[in-house]
Design a protein around this motif. Structure first.
Motif, PDB file in Angstrom:
ATOM      1  N   MET A  59      41.476  23.826  45.299  1.00 56.10           N
ATOM      2  CA  MET A  59      42.702  24.374  44.727  1.00 56.10           C
ATOM      3  C   MET A  59      43.252  25.484  45.614  1.00 56.10           C
ATOM      4  SD  MET A  59      41.695  24.346  40.659  1.00 56.10           S
ATOM      5  CE  MET A  59      43.190  25.167  40.127  1.00 56.10           C
ATOM      6  N   ARG A  60      44.558  25.612  45.641  1.00 53.73           N
ATOM      7  CA  ARG A  60      45.195  26.642  46.455  1.00 53.73           C
ATOM      8  C   ARG A  60      44.879  28.038  45.902  1.00 53.73           C
ATOM      9  NH1 ARG A  60      50.220  26.820  45.716  1.00 53.73           N
ATOM     10  NH2 ARG A  60      50.333  25.414  43.915  1.00 53.73           N
ATOM     11  N   PHE A  61      44.955  29.019  46.802  1.00 52.29           N
ATOM     12  CA  PHE A  61      44.713  30.389  46.372  1.00 52.29           C
ATOM     13  C   PHE A  61      45.628  30.766  45.212  1.00 52.29           C
ATOM     14  CE2 PHE A  61      42.803  31.076  50.652  1.00 52.29           C
ATOM     15  CZ  PHE A  61      41.614  31.665  50.243  1.00 52.29           C
ATOM     16  N   ALA A  62      46.865  30.334  45.271  1.00 52.85           N
ATOM     17  CA  ALA A  62      47.820  30.684  44.216  1.00 52.85           C
ATOM     18  C   ALA A  62      47.395  30.111  42.874  1.00 52.85           C
ATOM     19  CB  ALA A  62      49.212  30.170  44.591  1.00 52.85           C
ATOM     20  N   GLU A  63      46.774  28.956  42.886  1.00 59.42           N
ATOM     21  CA  GLU A  63      46.317  28.338  41.635  1.00 59.42           C
ATOM     22  C   GLU A  63      45.124  29.113  41.073  1.00 59.42           C
ATOM     23  OE1 GLU A  63      47.201  23.651  41.897  1.00 59.42           O
ATOM     24  OE2 GLU A  63      45.926  24.412  43.513  1.00 59.42           O
ATOM     25  N   ARG A  64      44.208  29.491  41.930  1.00 63.21           N
ATOM     26  CA  ARG A  64      43.072  30.288  41.466  1.00 63.21           C
ATOM     27  C   ARG A  64      43.558  31.647  40.965  1.00 63.21           C
ATOM     28  NH1 ARG A  64      39.793  29.874  46.853  1.00 63.21           N
ATOM     29  NH2 ARG A  64      39.819  27.605  47.159  1.00 63.21           N
ATOM     30  N   ALA A  65      44.502  32.236  41.691  1.00 59.51           N
ATOM     31  CA  ALA A  65      45.056  33.525  41.271  1.00 59.51           C
ATOM     32  C   ALA A  65      45.704  33.406  39.899  1.00 59.51           C
ATOM     33  CB  ALA A  65      46.068  34.019  42.299  1.00 59.51           C
ATOM     34  N   GLY A  66      46.347  32.269  39.649  1.00 61.05           N
ATOM     35  CA  GLY A  66      46.969  32.067  38.346  1.00 61.05           C
ATOM     36  C   GLY A  66      45.962  32.104  37.213  1.00 61.05           C
ATOM     37  N   VAL A  67      44.778  31.539  37.432  1.00 63.37           N
ATOM     38  CA  VAL A  67      43.729  31.569  36.408  1.00 63.37           C
ATOM     39  C   VAL A  67      43.280  33.009  36.161  1.00 63.37           C
ATOM     40  CG1 VAL A  67      41.357  30.888  35.876  1.00 63.37           C
ATOM     41  CG2 VAL A  67      42.948  29.218  36.840  1.00 63.37           C
ATOM     42  N   LEU A  68      43.097  33.775  37.234  1.00 58.44           N
ATOM     43  CA  LEU A  68      42.672  35.172  37.061  1.00 58.44           C
ATOM     44  C   LEU A  68      43.746  35.990  36.344  1.00 58.44           C
ATOM     45  CD1 LEU A  68      40.905  36.045  40.446  1.00 58.44           C
ATOM     46  CD2 LEU A  68      39.857  35.473  38.256  1.00 58.44           C
ATOM     47  N   LEU A  69      44.993  35.756  36.675  1.00 60.35           N
ATOM     48  CA  LEU A  69      46.071  36.481  35.998  1.00 60.35           C
ATOM     49  C   LEU A  69      46.148  36.104  34.516  1.00 60.35           C
ATOM     50  CD1 LEU A  69      48.840  36.320  38.748  1.00 60.35           C
ATOM     51  CD2 LEU A  69      47.497  38.319  38.066  1.00 60.35           C
ATOM     52  N   ASN A  70      45.916  34.837  34.226  1.00 62.03           N
ATOM     53  CA  ASN A  70      45.864  34.417  32.821  1.00 62.03           C
ATOM     54  C   ASN A  70      44.716  35.100  32.088  1.00 62.03           C
ATOM     55  OD1 ASN A  70      48.066  32.723  33.082  1.00 62.03           O
ATOM     56  ND2 ASN A  70      46.838  30.887  33.424  1.00 62.03           N
ATOM     57  N   ALA A  71      43.567  35.204  32.763  1.00 59.21           N
ATOM     58  CA  ALA A  71      42.411  35.874  32.150  1.00 59.21           C
ATOM     59  C   ALA A  71      42.736  37.330  31.838  1.00 59.21           C
ATOM     60  CB  ALA A  71      41.196  35.784  33.075  1.00 59.21           C
ATOM     61  N   ALA A  72      43.450  37.990  32.760  1.00 57.90           N
ATOM     62  CA  ALA A  72      43.838  39.382  32.528  1.00 57.90           C
ATOM     63  C   ALA A  72      44.735  39.499  31.300  1.00 57.90           C
ATOM     64  CB  ALA A  72      44.551  39.933  33.764  1.00 57.90           C
ATOM     65  N   LYS A  73      45.669  38.570  31.154  1.00 57.72           N
ATOM     66  CA  LYS A  73      46.565  38.594  29.986  1.00 57.72           C
ATOM     67  C   LYS A  73      45.783  38.379  28.694  1.00 57.72           C
ATOM     68  CE  LYS A  73      50.556  36.848  32.571  1.00 57.72           C
ATOM     69  NZ  LYS A  73      51.441  35.673  32.799  1.00 57.72           N
ATOM     70  N   ILE A  74      44.829  37.453  28.718  1.00 55.39           N
ATOM     71  CA  ILE A  74      44.015  37.174  27.530  1.00 55.39           C
ATOM     72  C   ILE A  74      43.180  38.402  27.155  1.00 55.39           C
ATOM     73  CG2 ILE A  74      42.098  35.776  26.648  1.00 55.39           C
ATOM     74  CD1 ILE A  74      43.241  33.482  28.440  1.00 55.39           C
ATOM     75  N   LEU A  75      42.628  39.055  28.166  1.00 54.55           N
ATOM     76  CA  LEU A  75      41.830  40.261  27.922  1.00 54.55           C
ATOM     77  C   LEU A  75      42.674  41.335  27.233  1.00 54.55           C
ATOM     78  CD1 LEU A  75      39.890  40.367  31.290  1.00 54.55           C
ATOM     79  CD2 LEU A  75      38.801  40.392  29.041  1.00 54.55           C
ATOM     80  N   ARG A  76      43.862  41.552  27.746  1.00 52.84           N
ATOM     81  CA  ARG A  76      44.706  42.606  27.170  1.00 52.84           C
ATOM     82  C   ARG A  76      45.187  42.238  25.770  1.00 52.84           C
ATOM     83  NH1 ARG A  76      46.670  43.615  32.712  1.00 52.84           N
ATOM     84  NH2 ARG A  76      45.722  45.592  33.343  1.00 52.84           N
ATOM     85  N   ALA A  77      45.522  40.967  25.584  1.00 52.10           N
ATOM     86  CA  ALA A  77      46.001  40.541  24.267  1.00 52.10           C
ATOM     87  C   ALA A  77      44.901  40.650  23.216  1.00 52.10           C
ATOM     88  CB  ALA A  77      46.525  39.110  24.330  1.00 52.10           C
ATOM     89  N   GLY A  78      43.653  40.433  23.615  1.00 54.31           N
ATOM     90  CA  GLY A  78      42.533  40.486  22.673  1.00 54.31           C
ATOM     91  C   GLY A  78      41.661  41.704  22.844  1.00 54.31           C
ATOM     92  N   LYS A  79      42.241  42.779  23.392  1.00 50.27           N
ATOM     93  CA  LYS A  79      41.448  43.953  23.748  1.00 50.27           C
ATOM     94  C   LYS A  79      40.663  44.522  22.574  1.00 50.27           C
ATOM     95  CE  LYS A  79      43.745  47.615  25.157  1.00 50.27           C
ATOM     96  NZ  LYS A  79      44.484  48.524  26.090  1.00 50.27           N
ATOM     97  N   GLU A  80      41.283  44.642  21.438  1.00 52.42           N
ATOM     98  CA  GLU A  80      40.601  45.204  20.270  1.00 52.42           C
ATOM     99  C   GLU A  80      39.414  44.332  19.853  1.00 52.42           C
ATOM    100  OE1 GLU A  80      41.115  47.995  18.659  1.00 52.42           O
ATOM    101  OE2 GLU A  80      42.963  48.677  19.627  1.00 52.42           O
ATOM    102  N   LYS A  81      39.625  43.017  19.836  1.00 57.00           N
ATOM    103  CA  LYS A  81      38.568  42.085  19.434  1.00 57.00           C
ATOM    104  C   LYS A  81      37.388  42.147  20.394  1.00 57.00           C
ATOM    105  CE  LYS A  81      39.312  37.821  20.515  1.00 57.00           C
ATOM    106  NZ  LYS A  81      39.833  36.437  20.565  1.00 57.00           N
ATOM    107  N   TYR A  82      37.673  42.119  21.686  1.00 57.45           N
ATOM    108  CA  TYR A  82      36.589  42.137  22.669  1.00 57.45           C
ATOM    109  C   TYR A  82      35.871  43.484  22.679  1.00 57.45           C
ATOM    110  CZ  TYR A  82      38.894  37.889  24.305  1.00 57.45           C
ATOM    111  OH  TYR A  82      39.453  36.637  24.378  1.00 57.45           O
TER     112      TYR A  82
END
Length: 453
Positions: free
Chosen positions: A43-66
Motif C-alpha cells: 500500500m502507498r504511504f498515503a494509504e497507510r497514513a490515512g489509517v493512522l489519521l483515522n485512528a487519531a480521529k477515533i481516539l479523540r472521538a472516544g477519549k472519555e471511553k478509552y
C-alpha cells in the motif's frame, strides 16, 4: 493459567476474564499476519497514513471511553488517562505526516552510476508491552512500525487485556486490513513459538530487566531483531543556581506521575548540599498537596499501584532503605495497592532506593558535595534511561548532560517521551530507539542498491 484477569486496582473488584489463545488460534493469527503483510507492505504511504489519521480521529472521538478503561484497569487518575489518549492521537498524526519523508531513498555518492539506500518493511513485529501506559506504549511503537509497512502482533500485559483488545478495534475501525494489527491473548510460554516463525522478524519489549533479558535471548536464538526499553532510575540533579521552586515542582510531578509507575520518572533527586535544606522544604510543601485515592474521583492526584505485588515490593524497598540509614520525611503508609506519596532523605549508594528501580510514589533525596559529585552519583547506577539537570546556566547544563550516561537528558524540564525525539536507554535500560526518525528506522531493511552502466 487458562485466563487472564483484569482487576480494578483500587477496589480489587474483578472486571473481566480473558481466555488465553490455544495453539490453533495462535497459528491462525500468524497466518493472518502473513496475509495482512503482503497487502499492507504494498500500500502507498498515503494509504497507510490515512489509517493512522483515522485512528487519531477515533481516539479523540472516544477519549472519555478509552480513558475510563485505562483508569479502571491499571489505576492512574482520570486526567492522566485522558492525556495519554490524546498523546496517542498525536503520535499517529506525527508519523502519518512525516513517515514517508523519514523513509525516502537516501542517495549516497560512492563512485557508481547510481547508489542509494532504500528502507523497506521486514514483516511482522511482535510487541510485548507493559501495563503502566497501556495505550501510549502501544501507539508509541505501532505508529512508526505500521507506517513503515510492517504488521504487528501485540502481547499486552495480562491486567490490561481490555485495553489491548480496544486498541485492536481502533485499528480495525480505522481501516487497517485484517492482520495488520492483532491483539493476541497469550502467556509468556507462547513467545518463543511466535518468534520462531518466518513472518515474525522482530520483537519490541517495554518492561522489566528480567523480561528483557529473557526475550532478547529468545530473539537471539532465532536471529530476530530486538528492541528493549527496560527500567530506569533517573537522576534529577539540582545545582545551587537552579530555580528551586520550579525544580521541586517538576521533581514531584515527575516522581508521582502515574503513581510513580514510570520508567522515566525522576527517582533520585541529587541535590548539591548548598541548597539541600531549601529544596527539601519545597519538596515537603509540595508533596503535602498530593491526594491519594480513588482515581475516578475529582481532586485525587495519585491513584493506586496497579497490583498488590508491586506495592509489596515498594514497601520492602522503603523498609530496607530505612534500615540502611535513610530517613523517612513524609508518607510511608501502605493500604493494599494504595500507597501514600513518600519522601526519603539521606539516601546513599548501597540502599535499595538508590540502587534499584523504585516503581511507585517514593522519591529518594541524595546529597552531593558539588556538581561533579552529582554527576558521579547520577552515573552510579546500572540504569541509563533519562535524567535532568537544573541550572540557570544552560551551557553548563548541556556540558554536564554530556557527562551523564543515559539515553536522554533534559535541562530545566520534565523528562518525557515526545514523538519528535528519539527515546531509549543504555546499560540495563535497554537498547534501540523509539520515536522520531530513529524510531521508524528500527524495524526496516536498510537495503543498499548500487548500479553501473
Amino acid at each position: 493459567m487458562s485466563v487472564f484477569q483484569s482487576i480494578n486496582p483500587y477496589s480489587q473488584a474483578l472486571i473481566q476474564e480473558y481466555p488465553l489463545m490455544d495453539t490453533g488460534k495462535i497459528n491462525a493469527a500468524l497466518e493472518t499476519a502473513a496475509n495482512g503483510y503482503h497487502i499492507w507492505r504494498r500500500m502507498r504511504f498515503a494509504e497507510r497514513a490515512g489509517v493512522l489519521l483515522n485512528a487519531a480521529k477515533i481516539l479523540r472521538a472516544g477519549k472519555e471511553k478509552y480513558a475510563q478503561l485505562i483508569t479502571i484497569e491499571m489505576g492512574k487518575v482520570l486526567p492522566e488517562s485522558l492525556g495519554e489518549v490524546e498523546k496517542c492521537a498525536w503520535v499517529c498524526e506525527y508519523y502519518a505526516e512525516h513517515g514517508e519523508t523519514f523513509l525516502a531513498d537516501e542517495q549516497i555518492i560512492a563512485g557508481y552510476q547510481k547508489s542509494f539506500v532504500t528502507y523497506e518493511p521486514i514483516g511482522a513485529v511482535l510487541a510485548i508491552m507493559p501495563w503502566n501506559f497501556p495505550f501510549w506504549q502501544v501507539f508509541r511503537y505501532a505508529a512508526p512500525t505500521l507506517m513503515a509497512g510492517n504488521v504487528t502482533l501485540l502481547k499486552h500485559a495480562p491486567n490490561v487485556s481490555g485495553c489491548s483488545l480496544a486498541i485492536a478495534e481502533i485499528f480495525k475501525a480505522a481501516g487497517a486490513p485484517e492482520g495488520v494489527f492483532q491483539s493476541i491473548i497469550i502467556d509468556v510460554d507462547a513467545v518463543e513459538k511466535i518468534l520462531s516463525t518466518p513472518i515474525v522478524q522482530a520483537v519490541t519489549l517495554t518492561g522489566s530487566e528480567r523480561a528483557g533479558t529473557s526475550v532478547a535471548a529468545i530473539a537471539g536464538r532465532h536471529v530476530k531483531k530486538s528492541l528493549l526499553e527496560l527500567g530506569g532510575s533517573d537522576a534529577l540533579i539540582v545545582l545551587p543556581d537552579a530555580d528551586l521552586q520550579k525544580a521541586a515542582t517538576v521533581a514531584l510531578q515527575s516522581r508521582l506521575l502515574n503513581a510513580g509507575q514510570s520508567c522515566i520518572g525522576s527517582k533520585r533527586f541529587i541535590v548539591v548540599k548548598a541548597v539541600l535544606d531549601d529544596f527539601m522544604q519545597l519538596l515537603l510543601n509540595g508533596i503535602s498537596q498530593y491526594r491519594q485515592g480513588d482515581p475516578m474521583e475529582t481532586g485525587i492526584t495519585t491513584g493506586p499501584l496497579a497490583r498488590p505485588d508491586l506495592a509489596a515490593n515498594l514497601s520492602a524497598q522503603l523498609t530496607g532503605s530505612i534500615k540502611s540509614g535513610a530517613k523517612l520525611e513524609y508518607g510511608g503508609r501502605f493500604d493494599g495497592c494504595n500507597v501514600m506519596p513518600s519522601l526519603l532523605m539521606n539516601v546513599q549508594p548501597g540502599m535499595a532506593a538508590f540502587d534499584q528501580e523504585t516503581f511507585g510514589p517514593l522519591a529518594a533525596v541524595v546529597a552531593a558535595n558539588d556538581e561533579q559529585h552529582a554527576i558521579e552519583l547520577a552515573n552510579l547506577s546500572p540504569y541509563g534511561l533519562g535524567g535532568s539537570v537544573w541550572t540557570k546556566d544552560i551551557d553548563k547544563g548541556i556540558s554536564l548532560a554530556r557527562q551523564i550516561t543515559t539515553g536522554a537528558v533534559f535541562i530545566n524540564s520534565l523528562v518525557k517521551s515526545d514523538p519528535r525525539l528519539p527515546f531509549g536507554g543504555v546499560k540495563k535500560s535497554g537498547y534501540g530507539r523509539e520515536l522520531g526518525r530513529h524510531g521508524i528506522l528500527e524495524f526496516v531493511n536498510a537495503k543498499t542498491i548500487a548500479a553501473e552502466l
